[in-house]
Design an enzyme around this catalytic site. Sequence first.
Site, short mmCIF file in Angstrom:
data_model
loop_
_atom_site.label_atom_id
_atom_site.label_comp_id
_atom_site.label_asym_id
_atom_site.label_seq_id
_atom_site.Cartn_x
_atom_site.Cartn_y
_atom_site.Cartn_z
N HIS A 106 74.42 -9.57 34.28
CA HIS A 106 75.39 -9.37 33.29
C HIS A 106 76.66 -8.68 33.64
O HIS A 106 77.66 -9.25 33.50
CB HIS A 106 74.90 -8.53 31.93
N GLU A 107 76.66 -7.69 34.26
CA GLU A 107 77.69 -7.16 34.77
C GLU A 107 78.39 -7.87 36.21
O GLU A 107 79.89 -7.83 36.09
CB GLU A 107 77.44 -5.56 35.65
N GLU B 61 81.70 -10.59 25.94
CA GLU B 61 80.23 -10.09 26.24
C GLU B 61 79.48 -11.10 26.27
O GLU B 61 78.37 -11.41 26.73
CB GLU B 61 80.20 -9.10 25.12
N HIS C 267 80.86 -10.16 34.37
CA HIS C 267 82.09 -9.67 33.99
C HIS C 267 82.73 -10.07 35.19
O HIS C 267 84.05 -10.27 35.08
CB HIS C 267 81.72 -8.27 33.52
#
Length: 290
Positions: free
Chosen positions: A142-143, A219, A146
């Site tokens: 997930h990071e 997100e 980003h």
Amino acid sequence: MMRIFLFLATNLAVLVIASITLKLLGVDRYTGQNYGSLLVFCAVFGFAGSLISLFISKWMAKMSTRTEIISQPRTRHEQWLLQTVEQLSREAGIKMPEVGIFPAYEANAFATGWNRNDALVAVSQGLLERFSPDEVRAVLAHEIGHVANGDMVTLALIQGVVNTFVMFFARIFGNFVDKAILKNEDGHGIGYFVATIFAELVLGILASIIVMWFSRKREYRADEAGAQLAGTSAMIGALQRLRAEQGLPVHMPDSLKAFGINGSLKHGMAGLFMTHPSLEDRIEALRQRG
């Protein structure tokens, strides 16, 4: 992201300080005469705060969270963490970011940095201790999502645009109050100054709703990237584990909550200022994605 957020407060402070400085230097009396030059002038100041914050984001993150960068792994957990981030970065097509661990009991992680090839990904000690390897890998994915999506840069640019128009329209409002209502014909009086500051505060809070809306949208995109890199079931599992720990206090600095995986939960009007969608909505979005 944030409880009336350090990020928002910092940008509002930049606007207010800029206004006071411009008033003391007498610059406003010249920029207020031409809307084109005023807009350019506001853009310079409007982007200054967000871009400076972006360029020092890694340093600020390390200092505020006491993140310890892993340069030489000392344990098998640190070795696994480095190898996992390296693999995910390679699959995402980005340069290996710095990897760190910050001392916090809550399960959380964040990514920051001024571009996708000069980033920092850090996880909390609590995340490493209580989450399974698959769940940690999904959080890391997930990071990395980003970073690969360039969310830090995009958010800074959006904040810069918002700052610009807040300053611009606040000065138009201040000029209207000063000239049309207070009938001041001799330069900019105290009415212009007070009205401009008031308008900047009000417009800044309203404009932050736009920034928070974008933050929530990105997100979902980071969750999708995490699902692509780590698998949909693993990403859903990580979000479910985060939901199970939602009652725990979050000690991450407000300026970094926007870039963490686990945001604060708010309802009603306060929900407009949330940086993250609810975990339930994020899980449902992944399930619908398949």
